[in-house]
Design a protein around this motif. Structure first.
Motif, PDB file in Angstrom:
ATOM      1  N   UNK A   1       0.833  -1.198   0.000  1.00 54.77           N
ATOM      2  CA  UNK A   1       0.000   0.000   0.000  1.00 54.77           C
ATOM      3  C   UNK A   1       0.873   1.254   0.000  1.00 54.77           C
ATOM      4  N   UNK A   2       0.517   2.169  -0.881  1.00 55.93           N
ATOM      5  CA  UNK A   2       1.272   3.414  -0.972  1.00 55.93           C
ATOM      6  C   UNK A   2       1.105   4.202   0.330  1.00 55.93           C
ATOM      7  N   UNK A   3       2.214   4.698   0.842  1.00 61.24           N
ATOM      8  CA  UNK A   3       2.143   5.421   2.113  1.00 61.24           C
ATOM      9  C   UNK A   3       1.908   6.917   1.879  1.00 61.24           C
ATOM     10  N   UNK A   4       1.403   7.579   2.904  1.00 64.00           N
ATOM     11  CA  UNK A   4       1.201   9.027   2.825  1.00 64.00           C
ATOM     12  C   UNK A   4       2.557   9.705   2.993  1.00 64.00           C
ATOM     13  N   UNK A   5       2.813  10.665   2.133  1.00 64.45           N
ATOM     14  CA  UNK A   5       4.129  11.326   2.163  1.00 64.45           C
ATOM     15  C   UNK A   5       4.140  12.534   3.084  1.00 64.45           C
ATOM     16  N   UNK A   6       5.176  12.633   3.874  1.00 61.85           N
ATOM     17  CA  UNK A   6       5.389  13.793   4.728  1.00 61.85           C
ATOM     18  C   UNK A   6       6.596  14.554   4.175  1.00 61.85           C
ATOM     19  N   UNK A   7       6.347  15.796   3.800  1.00 65.72           N
ATOM     20  CA  UNK A   7       7.353  16.542   3.029  1.00 65.72           C
ATOM     21  C   UNK A   7       7.682  17.882   3.688  1.00 65.72           C
ATOM     22  N   UNK A   8       8.891  18.012   4.227  1.00 62.76           N
ATOM     23  CA  UNK A   8       9.284  19.328   4.730  1.00 62.76           C
ATOM     24  C   UNK A   8       9.702  20.245   3.585  1.00 62.76           C
ATOM     25  N   UNK A   9       9.359  21.514   3.717  1.00 60.16           N
ATOM     26  CA  UNK A   9       9.727  22.492   2.702  1.00 60.16           C
ATOM     27  C   UNK A   9      10.799  23.413   3.274  1.00 60.16           C
ATOM     28  N   UNK A  10      11.885  23.569   2.538  1.00 61.56           N
ATOM     29  CA  UNK A  10      12.989  24.416   2.993  1.00 61.56           C
ATOM     30  C   UNK A  10      13.132  25.616   2.057  1.00 61.56           C
ATOM     31  N   UNK A  11      13.117  26.804   2.625  1.00 63.95           N
ATOM     32  CA  UNK A  11      13.315  28.004   1.812  1.00 63.95           C
ATOM     33  C   UNK A  11      14.803  28.226   1.589  1.00 63.95           C
ATOM     34  N   UNK A  12      15.129  28.570   0.352  1.00 60.31           N
ATOM     35  CA  UNK A  12      16.528  28.717  -0.027  1.00 60.31           C
ATOM     36  C   UNK A  12      16.759  30.099  -0.604  1.00 60.31           C
ATOM     37  N   UNK A  13      17.843  30.730  -0.175  1.00 58.12           N
ATOM     38  CA  UNK A  13      18.203  32.024  -0.730  1.00 58.12           C
ATOM     39  C   UNK A  13      19.703  32.018  -0.978  1.00 58.12           C
ATOM     40  N   UNK A  14      20.087  32.394  -2.181  1.00 60.48           N
ATOM     41  CA  UNK A  14      21.502  32.402  -2.565  1.00 60.48           C
ATOM     42  C   UNK A  14      22.213  31.102  -2.195  1.00 60.48           C
ATOM     43  N   UNK A  15      21.518  29.996  -2.403  1.00 63.06           N
ATOM     44  CA  UNK A  15      22.146  28.695  -2.198  1.00 63.06           C
ATOM     45  C   UNK A  15      22.199  28.235  -0.754  1.00 63.06           C
ATOM     46  N   UNK A  16      21.630  29.030   0.156  1.00 60.89           N
ATOM     47  CA  UNK A  16      21.626  28.666   1.572  1.00 60.89           C
ATOM     48  C   UNK A  16      20.186  28.499   2.042  1.00 60.89           C
ATOM     49  N   UNK A  17      20.002  27.577   2.963  1.00 61.07           N
ATOM     50  CA  UNK A  17      18.672  27.413   3.530  1.00 61.07           C
ATOM     51  C   UNK A  17      18.443  28.513   4.561  1.00 61.07           C
ATOM     52  N   UNK A  18      17.371  29.272   4.369  1.00 66.59           N
ATOM     53  CA  UNK A  18      17.131  30.385   5.294  1.00 66.59           C
ATOM     54  C   UNK A  18      16.011  30.075   6.288  1.00 66.59           C
ATOM     55  N   UNK A  19      15.273  29.034   6.019  1.00 60.67           N
ATOM     56  CA  UNK A  19      14.275  28.588   6.983  1.00 60.67           C
ATOM     57  C   UNK A  19      14.542  27.119   7.215  1.00 60.67           C
ATOM     58  N   UNK A  20      14.313  26.687   8.382  1.00 65.28           N
ATOM     59  CA  UNK A  20      14.599  25.278   8.633  1.00 65.28           C
ATOM     60  C   UNK A  20      15.928  25.130   9.318  1.00 65.28           C
ATOM     61  N   UNK A  21      16.183  26.015  10.258  1.00 64.99           N
ATOM     62  CA  UNK A  21      17.525  26.061  10.840  1.00 64.99           C
ATOM     63  C   UNK A  21      17.542  25.703  12.313  1.00 64.99           C
ATOM     64  N   UNK A  22      16.422  25.323  12.851  1.00 65.58           N
ATOM     65  CA  UNK A  22      16.384  25.126  14.293  1.00 65.58           C
ATOM     66  C   UNK A  22      16.648  23.705  14.777  1.00 65.58           C
ATOM     67  N   UNK A  23      17.553  23.034  14.136  1.00 70.06           N
ATOM     68  CA  UNK A  23      17.937  21.724  14.642  1.00 70.06           C
ATOM     69  C   UNK A  23      18.948  21.905  15.756  1.00 70.06           C
ATOM     70  N   UNK A  24      18.794  21.097  16.746  1.00 71.01           N
ATOM     71  CA  UNK A  24      19.799  21.125  17.806  1.00 71.01           C
ATOM     72  C   UNK A  24      21.045  20.409  17.299  1.00 71.01           C
ATOM     73  N   UNK A  25      22.164  20.835  17.763  1.00 72.24           N
ATOM     74  CA  UNK A  25      23.447  20.207  17.447  1.00 72.24           C
ATOM     75  C   UNK A  25      23.822  20.237  15.968  1.00 72.24           C
ATOM     76  N   UNK A  26      23.174  21.076  15.220  1.00 66.84           N
ATOM     77  CA  UNK A  26      23.597  21.219  13.830  1.00 66.84           C
ATOM     78  C   UNK A  26      24.302  22.556  13.718  1.00 66.84           C
ATOM     79  N   UNK A  27      25.613  22.465  13.427  1.00 66.46           N
ATOM     80  CA  UNK A  27      26.393  23.691  13.417  1.00 66.46           C
ATOM     81  C   UNK A  27      26.261  24.449  12.100  1.00 66.46           C
ATOM     82  N   UNK A  28      26.242  23.693  11.016  1.00 63.42           N
ATOM     83  CA  UNK A  28      26.204  24.376   9.721  1.00 63.42           C
ATOM     84  C   UNK A  28      24.789  24.812   9.399  1.00 63.42           C
ATOM     85  N   UNK A  29      24.313  25.799  10.092  1.00 59.80           N
ATOM     86  CA  UNK A  29      22.978  26.298   9.789  1.00 59.80           C
ATOM     87  C   UNK A  29      22.959  26.781   8.351  1.00 59.80           C
ATOM     88  N   UNK A  30      21.924  26.485   7.669  1.00 60.19           N
ATOM     89  CA  UNK A  30      21.812  26.952   6.296  1.00 60.19           C
ATOM     90  C   UNK A  30      22.370  26.001   5.261  1.00 60.19           C
TER      91      UNK A  30
END
Lengths: 255, 198
Positions: A1-30
């Motif tokens: 059975x096909x599963x329901x897809x969960x899809x995060x959307x990340x905003x990108x500006x000048x090749x960097x992610x500008x939204x989606x930066x609030x992960x803990x322990x992730x140093x390379x924001x963006x």
């Protein structure tokens, strides 16, 4: 059975992610590779990168971003934002994007949908539609929701399917950013109308909203941004919850 | 880099980049195959694929490797067909009536008549126990599915909206998969790795 897809959307500006930066322990924001990889690890079924870069010169950085992601993250991803021509679509697909999402350009030039799906296959042509409820109808908006068109959403979506789109990414502007739940009426109506998959976007602010969406409509997936980005809810928690309520989701990912 | 060169057939339509990327990630060297001479330089062969049945078959004929692929498989060389590259192993497809496929495996490729088409997303593959594939969710993008005349070669099955189809087959040294291992996360990469290592 096909599963329901969960899809995060990340905003990108000048090749960097500008939204989606609030992960803990992730140093390379963006960093799109790090963030995309992190989401993939947490069970994201696909990724959508929305390029909010204004200028054409900066589009080159999006191409580099796609190349980086494609070399390191092995789940499907879509790039959207300001795509206007066959040439651009070709360049983005060749760089490694699995799908492109077109929005305003499809409204201004519907032949782009048919031409692109004929040339690259309908499976990689997603048409994004932004709608707002006005009186008893849903109207189509373009240019990031700033311009109202004369198009009735239902008629436009039927046309989009006929022109060869492989998928509809449907955003309810009334709900977008409100965290008040998905517009069930809208998705039910559209999903029953078309044979191609529909992805719902706008309003997903709690896990119960996703459950309601999948229990009351048969859409193929849900896209959300802030709920995942700001750590209110992880994709893993959401999928555990949906699974516990008998919604088919892909759960065994490498943890 | 590990031993062995993996040939990826490029017939224009299919996006070969993602397959190349996954091989590179797994530490294997790949070589784009665009003619029969290229085939002599590789140890294993992959046909990736998205696109339309008749134009893909047409392109493969145009670059002169249609018969060579058949010989490659008949001689027992390692072969992996992905998505359309899997469907091409069959005799014909409802997508393109009148176009003959490679005909390595008896059967026909059919269009989904139930559920949303294209069938896009993660679906369960129930794999037979002694195969290279492990049961689990893999990523699919297809409007058509193969129906082998003989079920003996089927090593994976998948259900979509009431239709059960052969999502993976093994025939001598040839493997065909309807899903995209190069886009199926760690599970997909593990399958590719096992195929590359054997």
């Amino acid at each position: 059975m096909l599963t329901k897809r969960i899809i995060p959307c990340l905003d990108v500006k000048n090749g960097k992610v500008v939204k989606g930066i609030n992960f803990q322990n992730v140093k390379e924001v963006g960093n799109p590779v790090v963030l995309g990889g992190k989401y993939a690890q947490m069970g994201a079924d696909e990724l959508v990168f929305l390029d909010i870069t204004a200028t054409q010169e900066a589009r080159d950085t999006a191409v580099n971003l796609i190349r980086d992601v494609a070399e390191n993250v092995f789940i499907p991803f879509t790039i959207g934002g300001g795509i206007r021509s066959i040439g651009e679509i070709k360049r983005l697909l060749e760089a490694g994007a699995d799908k492109v999402s077109i929005n305003s350009a499809a409204v201004l030039n519907p032949a782009l949908i048919s031409e692109a799906s004929r040339k690259f296959g309908s499976q990689c042509i997603v048409v994004a539609v932004d709608v707002k409820r006005i009186a008893d109808k849903w109207k189509v908006f373009i240019s990031g929701g700033t311009r109202e068109t004369d198009l009735d959403a239902m008629k436009w979506i039927q046309k989009v399917e006929k022109l060869g789109a492989g998928e509809i990414l449907l955003t309810s502007m009334d709900r977008d950013g409100t965290s008040s739940g998905f517009d069930i009426d809208l998705y039910k109506q559209v999903n029953e109308m078309v044979d191609i998959p529909v992805i719902a976007s706008g309003g997903g602010g709690a896990k119960e909203h996703f459950l309601e969406l999948f229990e009351r409509t048969d859409v193929s997936g849900a896209l959300a941004a802030s709920i995942f980005h700001y750590g209110n809810l992880t994709i893993r928690q959401l999928k555990d919850f949906l699974d516990g309520n008998n919604v088919p989701v892909r759960k065994e990912v490498d943890r | 880099m590990k031993k062995g060169i993996i040939g990826i057939i490029d017939y224009g339509g299919g996006n070969i980049g993602s397959v190349r990327n996954s091989l590179k990630y797994l530490g294997y060297k790949s070589q784009v195959v665009k003619n029969s001479e290229h085939m002599e330089k590789v140890d294993k062969l992959i046909i990736p694929g998205v696109g339309e049945f008749s134009s893909a078959v047409g392109e493969i004929k145009k670059i002169g490797i249609f018969d060579a692929i058949g010989d490659w498989i008949d001689d027992g060389n390692p072969f992996l067909g992905i998505c359309l590259g899997y469907q091409m192993l069959f005799e014909k497809s409802e997508e393109s009536p009148g176009t003959m496929g490679l005909g390595i495996i008896e059967g026909e490729v059919k269009r989904f008549r139930k559920g949303k088409v294209p069938h896009i997303g993660w679906n369960w593959v129930e794999a037979s126990s002694n195969s290279l594939i492990e049961s689990g969710y893999y990523y699919f993008v297809n409007s058509y599915y193969p129906e082998p005349s003989n079920g003996n070669y089927t090593i994976g099955t998948t259900e979509n909206a009431g239709t059960v189809f052969a999502s993976a087959i093994e025939f001598d040294n040839a493997i065909g998969v309807q899903f995209h291992p190069e886009k199926s996360g760690m599970l997909g990469l593990r399958f590719l790795k096992r195929w590359l290592e054997c």
